[in-house]
Design a protein around this motif. Structure first.
Motif, PDB file in Angstrom:
ATOM      1  N   GLU A 107       0.824  -1.199   0.000  1.00 48.28           N
ATOM      2  CA  GLU A 107       0.000   0.000   0.000  1.00 48.28           C
ATOM      3  C   GLU A 107       0.866   1.261   0.000  1.00 48.28           C
ATOM      4  OE1 GLU A 107      -4.215   0.665   2.089  1.00 48.28           O
ATOM      5  OE2 GLU A 107      -2.578   0.591   3.518  1.00 48.28           O
ATOM      6  N   GLY A 108       0.532   2.201  -0.931  1.00 53.24           N
ATOM      7  CA  GLY A 108       1.201   3.489  -0.957  1.00 53.24           C
ATOM      8  C   GLY A 108       2.625   3.480  -1.462  1.00 53.24           C
ATOM      9  N   ASP A 109       2.967   2.562  -2.372  1.00 52.41           N
ATOM     10  CA  ASP A 109       4.361   2.436  -2.824  1.00 52.41           C
ATOM     11  C   ASP A 109       4.422   2.431  -4.353  1.00 52.41           C
ATOM     12  OD1 ASP A 109       7.006   1.828  -3.293  1.00 52.41           O
ATOM     13  OD2 ASP A 109       7.114   0.270  -1.769  1.00 52.41           O
ATOM     14  N   PRO A 110       4.464   3.622  -4.998  1.00 55.93           N
ATOM     15  CA  PRO A 110       4.532   3.669  -6.464  1.00 55.93           C
ATOM     16  C   PRO A 110       5.750   2.956  -7.038  1.00 55.93           C
ATOM     17  CG  PRO A 110       3.946   5.820  -5.583  1.00 55.93           C
ATOM     18  CD  PRO A 110       4.341   4.974  -4.408  1.00 55.93           C
ATOM     19  N   ALA A 111       6.886   3.001  -6.321  1.00 56.94           N
ATOM     20  CA  ALA A 111       8.086   2.326  -6.822  1.00 56.94           C
ATOM     21  C   ALA A 111       7.861   0.817  -6.898  1.00 56.94           C
ATOM     22  CB  ALA A 111       9.280   2.643  -5.922  1.00 56.94           C
ATOM     23  N   ALA A 112       7.194   0.267  -5.888  1.00 56.10           N
ATOM     24  CA  ALA A 112       6.892  -1.168  -5.901  1.00 56.10           C
ATOM     25  C   ALA A 112       5.911  -1.502  -7.015  1.00 56.10           C
ATOM     26  CB  ALA A 112       6.324  -1.593  -4.550  1.00 56.10           C
ATOM     27  N   LEU A 113       4.988  -0.586  -7.302  1.00 59.45           N
ATOM     28  CA  LEU A 113       4.048  -0.796  -8.402  1.00 59.45           C
ATOM     29  C   LEU A 113       4.796  -0.912  -9.717  1.00 59.45           C
ATOM     30  CD1 LEU A 113       1.178  -0.890  -9.599  1.00 59.45           C
ATOM     31  CD2 LEU A 113       1.217   1.624  -9.621  1.00 59.45           C
ATOM     32  N   ALA A 114       5.736  -0.002  -9.967  1.00 64.83           N
ATOM     33  CA  ALA A 114       6.512  -0.035 -11.208  1.00 64.83           C
ATOM     34  C   ALA A 114       7.334  -1.313 -11.298  1.00 64.83           C
ATOM     35  CB  ALA A 114       7.418   1.192 -11.283  1.00 64.83           C
ATOM     36  N   ALA A 115       7.984  -1.676 -10.200  1.00 66.16           N
ATOM     37  CA  ALA A 115       8.827  -2.876 -10.209  1.00 66.16           C
ATOM     38  C   ALA A 115       7.991  -4.125 -10.457  1.00 66.16           C
ATOM     39  CB  ALA A 115       9.574  -2.988  -8.883  1.00 66.16           C
ATOM     40  N   THR A 116       6.807  -4.187  -9.860  1.00 60.13           N
ATOM     41  CA  THR A 116       5.937  -5.354 -10.035  1.00 60.13           C
ATOM     42  C   THR A 116       5.448  -5.451 -11.476  1.00 60.13           C
ATOM     43  OG1 THR A 116       5.221  -5.192  -7.726  1.00 60.13           O
ATOM     44  CG2 THR A 116       3.860  -6.511  -9.210  1.00 60.13           C
ATOM     45  N   ALA A 117       5.062  -4.322 -12.049  1.00 59.03           N
ATOM     46  CA  ALA A 117       4.595  -4.323 -13.440  1.00 59.03           C
ATOM     47  C   ALA A 117       5.699  -4.799 -14.384  1.00 59.03           C
ATOM     48  CB  ALA A 117       4.124  -2.925 -13.825  1.00 59.03           C
ATOM     49  N   ARG A 118       6.920  -4.347 -14.157  1.00 55.01           N
ATOM     50  CA  ARG A 118       8.034  -4.752 -15.023  1.00 55.01           C
ATOM     51  C   ARG A 118       8.354  -6.231 -14.858  1.00 55.01           C
ATOM     52  NH1 ARG A 118      11.408   0.676 -13.305  1.00 55.01           N
ATOM     53  NH2 ARG A 118      10.041   2.144 -14.434  1.00 55.01           N
ATOM     54  N   ARG A 119       8.313  -6.702 -13.636  1.00 58.37           N
ATOM     55  CA  ARG A 119       8.571  -8.129 -13.395  1.00 58.37           C
ATOM     56  C   ARG A 119       7.539  -8.988 -14.118  1.00 58.37           C
ATOM     57  NH1 ARG A 119       6.244 -11.536  -9.964  1.00 58.37           N
ATOM     58  NH2 ARG A 119       5.343  -9.900  -8.652  1.00 58.37           N
TER      59      ARG A 119
ATOM     60  N   VAL B 150      -7.707   2.224  -3.167  1.00 61.98           N
ATOM     61  CA  VAL B 150      -8.665   3.075  -2.447  1.00 61.98           C
ATOM     62  C   VAL B 150      -7.839   4.184  -1.790  1.00 61.98           C
ATOM     63  CG1 VAL B 150     -10.521   3.175  -0.737  1.00 61.98           C
ATOM     64  CG2 VAL B 150     -10.100   1.046  -1.999  1.00 61.98           C
ATOM     65  N   PRO B 151      -7.748   5.371  -2.411  1.00 68.62           N
ATOM     66  CA  PRO B 151      -6.836   6.392  -1.890  1.00 68.62           C
ATOM     67  C   PRO B 151      -7.323   7.084  -0.619  1.00 68.62           C
ATOM     68  CG  PRO B 151      -7.307   6.718  -4.231  1.00 68.62           C
ATOM     69  CD  PRO B 151      -8.312   5.754  -3.698  1.00 68.62           C
ATOM     70  N   ASP B 152      -8.629   7.062  -0.351  1.00 61.38           N
ATOM     71  CA  ASP B 152      -9.181   7.781   0.796  1.00 61.38           C
ATOM     72  C   ASP B 152      -9.787   6.821   1.806  1.00 61.38           C
ATOM     73  OD1 ASP B 152      -8.949  10.760   0.195  1.00 61.38           O
ATOM     74  OD2 ASP B 152      -9.857  10.023  -1.656  1.00 61.38           O
ATOM     75  N   PHE B 153      -9.220   6.808   3.042  1.00 61.82           N
ATOM     76  CA  PHE B 153      -9.773   6.029   4.157  1.00 61.82           C
ATOM     77  C   PHE B 153     -10.001   4.572   3.757  1.00 61.82           C
ATOM     78  CE2 PHE B 153     -12.011  10.315   4.361  1.00 61.82           C
ATOM     79  CZ  PHE B 153     -10.976  10.935   5.034  1.00 61.82           C
ATOM     80  N   ALA B 154      -8.956   3.946   3.269  1.00 61.55           N
ATOM     81  CA  ALA B 154      -9.061   2.631   2.632  1.00 61.55           C
ATOM     82  C   ALA B 154      -9.648   1.580   3.568  1.00 61.55           C
ATOM     83  CB  ALA B 154      -7.687   2.174   2.154  1.00 61.55           C
ATOM     84  N   ASN B 155     -10.404   0.687   2.982  1.00 62.90           N
ATOM     85  CA  ASN B 155     -10.860  -0.524   3.658  1.00 62.90           C
ATOM     86  C   ASN B 155      -9.907  -1.646   3.214  1.00 62.90           C
ATOM     87  OD1 ASN B 155     -12.230  -2.685   4.763  1.00 62.90           O
ATOM     88  ND2 ASN B 155     -13.994  -2.541   3.406  1.00 62.90           N
ATOM     89  N   PRO B 156      -9.135  -2.253   4.140  1.00 63.52           N
ATOM     90  CA  PRO B 156      -9.354  -2.279   5.595  1.00 63.52           C
ATOM     91  C   PRO B 156      -8.453  -1.373   6.420  1.00 63.52           C
ATOM     92  CG  PRO B 156      -7.880  -4.033   5.012  1.00 63.52           C
ATOM     93  CD  PRO B 156      -8.190  -3.316   3.719  1.00 63.52           C
ATOM     94  N   SER B 157      -7.429  -0.759   5.837  1.00 61.34           N
ATOM     95  CA  SER B 157      -6.374  -0.147   6.651  1.00 61.34           C
ATOM     96  C   SER B 157      -6.764   1.199   7.235  1.00 61.34           C
ATOM     97  CB  SER B 157      -5.101   0.011   5.814  1.00 61.34           C
ATOM     98  OG  SER B 157      -5.289   0.996   4.809  1.00 61.34           O
ATOM     99  N   GLY B 158      -7.718   1.900   6.607  1.00 62.54           N
ATOM    100  CA  GLY B 158      -8.084   3.230   7.051  1.00 62.54           C
ATOM    101  C   GLY B 158      -7.154   4.321   6.573  1.00 62.54           C
ATOM    102  N   THR B 159      -6.091   3.977   5.868  1.00 60.95           N
ATOM    103  CA  THR B 159      -5.096   4.967   5.468  1.00 60.95           C
ATOM    104  C   THR B 159      -5.558   5.782   4.262  1.00 60.95           C
ATOM    105  OG1 THR B 159      -3.962   3.382   4.041  1.00 60.95           O
ATOM    106  CG2 THR B 159      -3.188   3.563   6.317  1.00 60.95           C
ATOM    107  N   SER B 160      -4.967   6.967   4.108  1.00 58.50           N
ATOM    108  CA  SER B 160      -5.228   7.836   2.964  1.00 58.50           C
ATOM    109  C   SER B 160      -3.907   8.187   2.295  1.00 58.50           C
ATOM    110  CB  SER B 160      -5.947   9.113   3.404  1.00 58.50           C
ATOM    111  OG  SER B 160      -7.232   8.819   3.921  1.00 58.50           O
ATOM    112  N   MET B 161      -3.967   8.369   1.005  1.00 54.30           N
ATOM    113  CA  MET B 161      -2.764   8.617   0.214  1.00 54.30           C
ATOM    114  C   MET B 161      -2.481  10.120   0.141  1.00 54.30           C
ATOM    115  SD  MET B 161      -2.115   7.421  -3.740  1.00 54.30           S
ATOM    116  CE  MET B 161      -2.397   5.702  -3.308  1.00 54.30           C
TER     117      MET B 161
END
Length: 427
Positions: A160-172, A186-197
């Motif tokens: 969650e919240g890691d654009p670098a990991a997103l790029a690396a995963t897509a390339r892999r 889910v950028p706002d108040f995510a279910n389940p974590s409650g975090t926001s980007m």
């Protein structure tokens, strides 16, 4: 002789532990009806009034008459099947513009039977073959991973919240011969974590999506509870290249029983003959073979609610926003009171501090599985949700989700006291 079916002969999703986990939670809730429950992600019922349904319906019917429809046409609109894409797309577009600063052409909106149908339609349209992969933010809402499982679509988690990991995963995945198709978040108040980007991370995510040729599926069921769109714009409001397919819902902000959601899908789709439509039009084709159309009665009631509040849900939901914010403050304060710093360190207990929404996550010193949840309900009279099912590739075994949406402040305080006793007993 009666027919006897073998589960092994039915679709593999029916044997998936993910579906069993959600069923188990419902069963435990029914077995312990007096337990205080931090489990459900449903809105507080104190904001519902049955008399409002008829009022909102009348407002919408008067709106149709004001547009020049005859009584016969009004009757047909309400009682007949209606357009597959829905009858309140214009009101939804106005609400998004007012509350989110998001300019959406009503033609790009498909009104769905809850956001869950929207997920199914989008995934079915985008993932065309066995090599297509859906990337998901992890931990992830089980509705989308469940929908992917029903459609036999492979999901791959990204922290969650890691654009670098997103790029690396897509390339892999591309190196492995797969086609990473889209990223669900889910950028706002995510279910389940409650975090926001943070805003900077949102911009970074869109840049990564462009670089890696990914679509972004933005799910925003809780965004209307934010105070002002200018503080933290949606990904779709920041989208300049039509990378984002936007999922919305009126379940949390109006009422779940209406079962009304929507998709904003403004991406152009070019046919072999060179003609161009919108992705929304393609989703409507799929919808015509599933639910045919979204019930006009539900659309009319939600449409009347939007009209009543001048298509400004943030203003209409101000009391609910204050209620959930107060509940979250009580939850975090009670956790602090029952687990002071020294004891947190000794027990290995910690939690996050979301800025809003329904959920927070508690890290505990034991395996927070179904058996532990049932012991907690039976012996301490409190329910919560295990986090492990929200991790597609495993993880979260010692984490649990706490929802504050369905309780009042007194119940939250008592619930945390009971939960604290269970944590100490299980450490």
């Amino acid at each position: 002789m009666s027919t006897h079916l073998s589960l092994a002969d039915l679709h593999g999703s029916l044997s998936d532990p993910l579906l069993d986990a959600m069923t188990f939670l419902n069963e435990v809730t029914e077995r312990y009806p007096d337990a205080l429950s931090f489990a459900p992600g449903r809105p507080h019922e104190g904001f519902f009034e049955t008399g409002q349904v008829a009022k909102y319906l009348d407002v919408y019917l008067d709106h149709l008459r004001g547009r020049g429809l005859t009584e016969d046409q009004v009757r047909t609109t309400l009682f007949q099947y209606g357009p597959t894409k829905g009858i309140v797309a214009d009101l939804i577009a106005r609400t998004l513009a007012n509350d989110e600063g998001l300019e959406a052409d009503p033609a790009s909106v498909v009104v769905t039977v809850g956001a869950q149908e929207g997920m199914l339609l989008v995934l079915r349209a985008l993932c065309a073959g066995p090599d297509d992969v859906l990337l998901v933010s992890s931990p992830c809402y089980v509705g989308v991973t469940g929908a992917a499982r029903l459609l036999d679509i492979t999901t791959v988690p990204v922290p969650e919240g890691d654009p670098a990991a997103l790029a690396a995963t897509a390339r892999r995945l591309r190196a492995e011969g797969k086609r990473p198709r889209a990223f669900y978040v889910v950028p706002d108040f995510a279910n389940p974590s409650g975090t926001s980007m943070p805003v900077e991370a949102r911009a970074g995510l869109l840049d990564t999506a462009a670089e890696e040729d990914l679509l972004v599926i933005e799910d925003n069921p809780y965004g209307f509870f934010a105070r002002a769109y200018g503080e933290r714009p949606t990904l779709k409001a920041l989208d300049r290249h039509r990378r984002v397919v936007y999922l919305g819902s009126f379940a949390k902000t109006c009422f779940p029983g209406a079962r009304l959601g929507y998709v904003v899908a403004d991406q152009p789709v070019t046919a072999p003959d060179g003609s161009t439509t919108l992705l929304a039009d393609q989703l409507a084709k799929l919808k015509s073979m599933t639910t045919v159309n979204t019930p006009a009665l539900s659309q009319a009631v939600i449409g009347g609610m939007l009209l009543t509040h001048d298509c400004r849900l943030r203003t209409a939901n101000a009391p609910a926003t204050a209620h959930y914010a107060a509940n979250l403050t009580v939850l975090l304060g009670e956790l602090e009171r029952h687990f002071p710093a020294a004891e947190r360190t000794r027990l290995g207990v910690s939690w996050n501090e979301p800025e809003g929404g329904f959920f927070a996550v508690l890290d505990v010193p034991f395996t927070a599985d179904e058996a532990a949840m049932e012991r907690c309900a039976r012996d301490h009279g409190v329910l919560w949700t295990p986090m492990a099912p929200f991790y597609p590739a495993g993880g979260g075994e010692r984490r649990l989700r706490l929802s504050v949406s369905a309780l009042n402040e007194r119940q939250i305080a008592e619930g945390v006291a009971r939960l604290a006793a269970f944590v100490r007993a299980s450490a």
